[in-house]
Structures are given as structure tokens and as C-alpha cells.
Design an enzyme around this catalytic site. Structure first.
Site, PDB file in Angstrom:
ATOM      1  N   ARG A   1      10.423  -6.594 -16.074  1.00 21.34           N
ATOM      2  CA  ARG A   1       9.749  -5.641 -15.204  1.00 21.34           C
ATOM      3  C   ARG A   1      10.132  -4.272 -15.753  1.00 21.34           C
ATOM      4  O   ARG A   1      10.127  -4.088 -16.958  1.00 21.34           O
ATOM      5  CB  ARG A   1      10.149  -5.878 -13.747  1.00 21.34           C
ATOM      6  CG  ARG A   1       9.118  -5.387 -12.763  1.00 21.34           C
ATOM      7  CD  ARG A   1       9.474  -5.691 -11.324  1.00 21.34           C
ATOM      8  NE  ARG A   1      10.726  -5.042 -10.907  1.00 21.34           N
ATOM      9  CZ  ARG A   1      11.152  -4.977  -9.650  1.00 21.34           C
ATOM     10  NH1 ARG A   1      10.453  -5.535  -8.690  1.00 21.34           N
ATOM     11  NH2 ARG A   1      12.284  -4.371  -9.352  1.00 21.34           N
TER      12      ARG A   1
ATOM     13  N   LYS B   1      13.519   2.890  -0.520  1.00 16.66           N
ATOM     14  CA  LYS B   1      12.124   3.014  -0.967  1.00 16.66           C
ATOM     15  C   LYS B   1      11.182   2.424   0.095  1.00 16.66           C
ATOM     16  O   LYS B   1      11.647   1.722   1.008  1.00 16.66           O
ATOM     17  CB  LYS B   1      11.950   2.274  -2.294  1.00 16.66           C
ATOM     18  CG  LYS B   1      12.268   0.786  -2.191  1.00 16.66           C
ATOM     19  CD  LYS B   1      12.486   0.149  -3.541  1.00 16.66           C
ATOM     20  CE  LYS B   1      12.750  -1.339  -3.375  1.00 16.66           C
ATOM     21  NZ  LYS B   1      13.113  -1.986  -4.649  1.00 16.66           N
TER      22      LYS B   1
ATOM     23  N   MET C   1      -7.250  -7.570  15.104  1.00 15.95           N
ATOM     24  CA  MET C   1      -6.775  -6.388  14.379  1.00 15.95           C
ATOM     25  C   MET C   1      -5.784  -5.588  15.202  1.00 15.95           C
ATOM     26  O   MET C   1      -4.752  -5.138  14.702  1.00 15.95           O
ATOM     27  CB  MET C   1      -7.964  -5.500  13.999  1.00 15.95           C
ATOM     28  CG  MET C   1      -7.562  -4.283  13.174  1.00 15.95           C
ATOM     29  SD  MET C   1      -8.928  -3.156  12.857  1.00 15.95           S
ATOM     30  CE  MET C   1      -9.945  -4.136  11.773  1.00 15.95           C
TER      31      MET C   1
ATOM     32  N   TYR D   1     -11.137 -14.701  18.917  1.00 17.35           N
ATOM     33  CA  TYR D   1     -12.119 -14.949  17.854  1.00 17.35           C
ATOM     34  C   TYR D   1     -12.059 -16.389  17.400  1.00 17.35           C
ATOM     35  O   TYR D   1     -10.979 -16.967  17.239  1.00 17.35           O
ATOM     36  CB  TYR D   1     -11.822 -14.055  16.648  1.00 17.35           C
ATOM     37  CG  TYR D   1     -12.217 -12.612  16.809  1.00 17.35           C
ATOM     38  CD1 TYR D   1     -13.541 -12.254  17.104  1.00 17.35           C
ATOM     39  CD2 TYR D   1     -11.278 -11.598  16.640  1.00 17.35           C
ATOM     40  CE1 TYR D   1     -13.901 -10.905  17.222  1.00 17.35           C
ATOM     41  CE2 TYR D   1     -11.635 -10.263  16.743  1.00 17.35           C
ATOM     42  CZ  TYR D   1     -12.945  -9.925  17.045  1.00 17.35           C
ATOM     43  OH  TYR D   1     -13.292  -8.614  17.153  1.00 17.35           O
TER      44      TYR D   1
END
Ligand SMILES: *Cc1c(COP(=O)(O)O)cnc(C)c1O
Length: 349
Positions: free
Chosen positions: A132, A39, A297, A249
Site C-alpha cells: 500500500r 483520521k 433511509m 418497504y
């Protein structure tokens, strides 16, 4: 048309290590068959390629979360078994009944839906204490399953990574009790940590995910489970940072003296999270090249003072030890793997 340029960041994926991990987990599963959870795009590695390599190693039972994931790997199954853990919604039915893929039915509603459609073989998930997905123990009455052809009856362990947790005693016991009331061809309980916890968790079929991909949550895996995923990034620029100047930054890193820096093509949008700011490192062989300041980023600056030979265009490995990265970032090994983004080329060796 000219070719699209290659990506400046890559996941080097080790097929031999993936296969070795599966073989070791299969051996630890004892008499039980060993499947694979693929998955979430095989935890970020790429579902189709992962399926192919695991099939070549001998794996015959695969698990995805959704029917969209099932559709992606379906053309590559070649007769292997595939189950969809999240059951069937009404919207899945038209597609589901045309495939050999089995839903893992989790609720009386899903069971009714599958029966009404004469859907064929299915799996059943029962809840044994995690609350769950899965049938509530109170819903387990023999007539609920009348007319169903149940291949695998499964449950899921909540705390298998914690040795000695009380649920590790309780869940197999409840599972055994409930299994007596339901006729299924196979029983399945253990995920990766469950396999390592001991053969009493294995039943007929195990369902490892994380450990296949190099995750180690229990001491038993150390020295046996091998890393599969090696992120790499290309150097875009090399520069000199003078003593007293800052990097990145927030100017969180200030050079104590003149240092050489390299800017590499990876950032938090790729899953190299801000938690690695000032903590992580790239590697050149055994030489660690520490991250200077904050992760951006799309970019990270590393200290290459000790590697004068590195130039623009060269590649460096990213130190991506899952257990260690998890310890200092506070993120799970699952999050570190599944966060690896779409911009990496995924290169199997
Ligand atoms: C994801 C999942 C697995 C695999 O778990 P790991 O901890 O990654 O080994 C097994 N069974 C079910 C039901 C799952 O959702």
C-alpha cells in the site's frame, strides 16, 4: 433569531471509556509511546473533541490522513505531534511548510519535494509487504535520505488481526533490516491489532485507531477495550400493527399477531445500514426492541410490545456492538464506525 432545533438522533460518546482504552493500549505498548490515529474524523467520533480527550489522557502523537484533516485539528494541538499519513502533494506544500505538522513521506517523489522545499522534520513510511503506501524496499538507499530530518520511520502491518499469519513474522523482520539503513529518531509499526499481537511489534511508538474507539479484533482486547460510541434515536410515532399486516418497504415483515411498533429517527443515510433490517435492535435498558422489516433511509421501525411506557419523543439506545454488527452485516468494524453520518449530534459524556 430562534435556535435551530436539536437533532432527533445522537451519538453518546464516552470520554472516560476513550481515555481508559488509550491508557490500556499505552500499557500494552510497553516501553513504546502510544499515539492515536484520528483520521476520518476520528473514525466518525469527531476529530477535535477526540484529540482533546486523548491529549488529556496523555497522548502526544497523532495521525491524520490528509492536510485538510490536519488543518482542522491544528489549532488544538498545543504542542502535540501530528503526522499526515498520505504524504505531500505539490498542492499541499505551500500550507505544509508553514505548519509544525510532519508529512509521512511515502515515495522518492515526495522525498524530493520535501527536500527541495527544506521542509523540516518529516516521517518516512516504508513498505514491508502490504504494497500500500510506503517506499519500496528497493528504493531504500542511504543517499535518498541525505539532508532529511526523520522523526519517525514507520511501516504498517497487513494482517495483525490474524493470529499466526505469516506476514506477522515477515514484516517486523524486514522492518528491522530496513531500519538499520535509515537514521530516524523513532521506529513505529503497530496499529491496534499489532499492539494486541505482542510487545515485539511495538518498537518506539504505536499507532492505534480502531481499538481506541471500542473496536475489538483480537481476543486479547475482550474485557479490556470498552465501547465508546452509543447511537441513540428519538421515537417519532407509536402505532399498532394488526395481525397479518406488514411493516416497511417490500413488506418483508408480517406481524404474527397484533403488535406495538415505534418509528425511530435513524436510517441507512446515518450509517444504520440495511444489513440491520430484521437483524438489529434498539434497547431500553436490557430489553431488546427488534427492528421490524427493512431499514429505510431515515427511519427504522422497532417492536415495542414489551415497552408500553415508550412514547413519542422518548429516546432509545441502538444496539451497536461493533463485533456482532460486523459479524452479521459482513461489514468491518471500521466501516460501521466511519459510516456514522453527519445528522447525529455528537455528545460527549
Ligand atoms: C489507520 C492507520 C492506523 C490505525 O489502524 P487501526 O487498525 O485502526 O488501529 C495506523 N497506522 C496507519 C498507517 C494507518 O493508516
Amino acid at each position: 433569531m430562534t435556535d435551530i432545533p436539536s437533532a432527533p438522533l445522537a451519538l453518546q460518546l464516552d470520554s472516560a471509556a476513550l481515555k481508559a482504552n488509550w491508557l490500556w493500549l499505552a500499557q500494552r505498548s510497553g516501553a513504546a509511546a502510544c499515539g492515536a490515529a484520528i483520521k476520518a474524523n476520528a473514525y466518525g467520533l469527531g476529530a477535535i473533541e477526540t484529540l482533546k480527550h486523548l491529549k488529556a489522557a496523555g497522548c502526544r502523537d497523532f495521525f491524520v490522513a490528509t492536510w485538510e484533516e490536519a488543518a482542522e485539528v491544528l489549532p488544538h494541538l498545543d504542542g502535540a505531534s501530528l503526522s499526515v499519513l498520505h504524504g505531500v502533494r505539490e498542492a499541499d506544500m505551500a500550507f505544509a511548510v508553514t505548519t509544525p505538522v510532519r508529512p509521512v513521506l511515502n515515495s522518492p517523489e515526495q522525498i524530493a519535494r520535501w527536500k527541495a522545499a527544506n521542509g523540516g522534520p518529516c516521517d518516512i513510511m516504508i513498505d514491508t509487504g502490504m504494497n500500500r503506501l510506503g517506499l519500496d524496499a528497493n528504493d531504500v538507499k542511504a543517499d535518498l535520505f541525505d539532508g532529511l530530518e526523520i522523526e519517525t520511520l514507520m511501516s504498517h502491518l497487513a494482517c495483525a488481526d490474524e493470529d499466526g499469519h505469516q506476514l506477522n513474522m515477515v514484516q517486523p523482520m524486514i522492518f528491522r533490516q530496513l531500519a538499520r539503513k535509515i537514521s530516524a529518531r523513532r521506529l513505529s509499526l503497530a496499529n491496534s491489532a499489532g499492539i494486541l499481537a505482542g510487545e515485539e511489534f511495538a518498537f518506539d511508538l504505536t499507532r492505534p485507531g480502531l481499538a481506541l474507539y471500542g473496536g475489538i479484533q483480537r481476543a486479547e482486547g475482550t474485557g479490556h477495550i470498552q465501547p465508546v460510541v452509543q447511537p441513540r434515536a428519538q421515537i417519532l410515532q407509536r402505532r399498532v400493527v394488526r395481525g397479518g399486516e406488514s411493516v416497511g418497504y417490500g413488506a418483508t415483515y408480517v406481524a404474527d399477531r397484533q403488535r406495538e411498533a415505534a418509528i425511530i429517527n435513524i436510517g441507512y443515510a446515518d450509517g444504520y445500514y440495511r444489513a440491520f433490517s430484521g437483524m438489529g435492535a434498539a434497547k431500553l435498558g436490557d430489553l431488546l426492541l427488534p427492528v421490524m422489516g427493512r431499514v429505510s433511509m431515515d427511519l427504522v421501525t422497532i417492536d415495542v410490545d414489551g415497552a408500553p411506557e415508550l412514547r413519542e419523543g422518548d429516546w432509545v439506545d441502538i444496539d451497536f456492538d461493533l463485533a456482532m454488527g460486523s459479524a452479521f452485516s459482513g461489514m468491518s468494524q471500521y466501516e460501521l464506525l466511519t459510516g456514522l453520518g453527519r445528522r447525529f449530534s455528537r455528545d460527549w459524556i
